[in-house]
Design an enzyme around this catalytic site. Sequence first.
Site, PDB file in Angstrom:
ATOM      1  N   TYR A  94      48.324   8.969 -25.603  1.00  0.00           N
ATOM      2  CA  TYR A  94      47.836   9.746 -26.745  1.00  0.00           C
ATOM      3  C   TYR A  94      48.211   9.061 -28.053  1.00  0.00           C
ATOM      4  O   TYR A  94      49.147   8.253 -28.111  1.00  0.00           O
ATOM      5  CB  TYR A  94      48.397  11.175 -26.731  1.00  0.00           C
ATOM      6  N   CYS A  95      47.455   9.411 -29.106  1.00  0.00           N
ATOM      7  CA  CYS A  95      47.830   9.067 -30.477  1.00  0.00           C
ATOM      8  C   CYS A  95      47.960  10.385 -31.229  1.00  0.00           C
ATOM      9  O   CYS A  95      48.233  11.419 -30.615  1.00  0.00           O
ATOM     10  CB  CYS A  95      46.822   8.111 -31.116  1.00  0.00           C
ATOM     11  N   PHE A  96      47.792  10.386 -32.527  1.00  0.00           N
ATOM     12  CA  PHE A  96      48.046  11.626 -33.266  1.00  0.00           C
ATOM     13  C   PHE A  96      46.991  12.693 -32.988  1.00  0.00           C
ATOM     14  O   PHE A  96      47.310  13.835 -32.659  1.00  0.00           O
ATOM     15  CB  PHE A  96      48.130  11.356 -34.772  1.00  0.00           C
ATOM     16  N   TYR A 123      48.484  14.145 -29.882  1.00  0.00           N
ATOM     17  CA  TYR A 123      49.766  14.812 -30.134  1.00  0.00           C
ATOM     18  C   TYR A 123      49.565  16.168 -30.790  1.00  0.00           C
ATOM     19  O   TYR A 123      50.211  17.157 -30.424  1.00  0.00           O
ATOM     20  CB  TYR A 123      50.643  13.924 -31.025  1.00  0.00           C
TER      21      TYR A 123
END
Length: 361
Positions: A94-96, A123
């Site tokens: 995942y990223c933000f 996230y």
Amino acid sequence: MVPQSDDFERIVLKNIPLIDVRAPVEFAQGAFEMAHNLPLMNDEERQTVGICYKQKGHDEAVKLGHRLVNDKVRLPRVSGWQSFMEKYPEAMLYCFRGGMRSKIAQQWLADNGCEIVRLKGGYKAFRRYLIDHLEIMPQRFSTEGIQTWALGGRTGCGKTRLLHTLDNAIDLEGLANHRGSAFGGHVAPQPTQINFENTLAMAVMRFYAQGHSSLVLEDESHCIGSVSVPKTFFDFFKGGRQVLLEAPLEERVSITREEYVEQAQAEYETTEDWTVFMRSAFGRIRKRLGGERYQRVLKKFDQACENQHRTQEFDAHDDWIRILLTEYYDPMYDYQMQKKQCKIDFSGNFDAVKDFLSQQS
């Protein structure tokens, strides 16, 4: 089509390892207990791209990002993700927000023959899911008749030890990495408030999934060191039933010595480092101790340290511990109990309370 998932419940209950491709500075502010930071861009690269985005817009920022993370930089980062996936084949990333960074990482892995699922919404979505669950769980517990028990007792009576023998307990101090007093810090730092909330939400979800009819928590204050229990959850368990763990003074002295002296010293590189921490902790309660008592306790502490250095024995520490328990912590406890005037539903020694709470699970 690239695989995505927002089955956050499965991630929590199965404790699925996660690759966090955000920059280290983002990871440090808040992440998840099963996440490992293997960033697409480091802090400097992220900052440079961010400045470009503000000055020149999205397209130029993307171009700059690709130039910064060129083949020389890209290959070791992809290799790091692959190594993680070899160790944890079920891993996700995942990223933000589940956007460009995780898509790029996912594509680079696919180009190297590795398929990985990325978190839908990243996230931010997972964090929102956990906070929402922490908010709704108290109501769900009430609706389903899940009883909460607040385990109280004087300092050193062994509350944390008892919690660790129960299947239906959550150790808030353990999650906060702090024992809840001036002397309660550990060498390892406490989690951020965000990380504490995330981990607490996961602990509550796992507890609920086990199907227990009651939940046991230590009767904590709102703040545990530098973190605080979210208000909705705190109010809920504070409204639960009360059980009191009792122990004679000398047993409490022994438990306190084991936890705050023997085990605590083992965390430090040297005994001197522990001594510095303890002197600082004494200083934090100096005003409440009063000048005479502070000097008396500190003298006993210094004598105990000298004796330990000479004999390699810990017993002399009992003297200052006994003073703190009887002249500082016990009066505070008595005052708080008188102030609360709450009904105690059960009280007894370690074995009696353990048996009682086990029967409630």
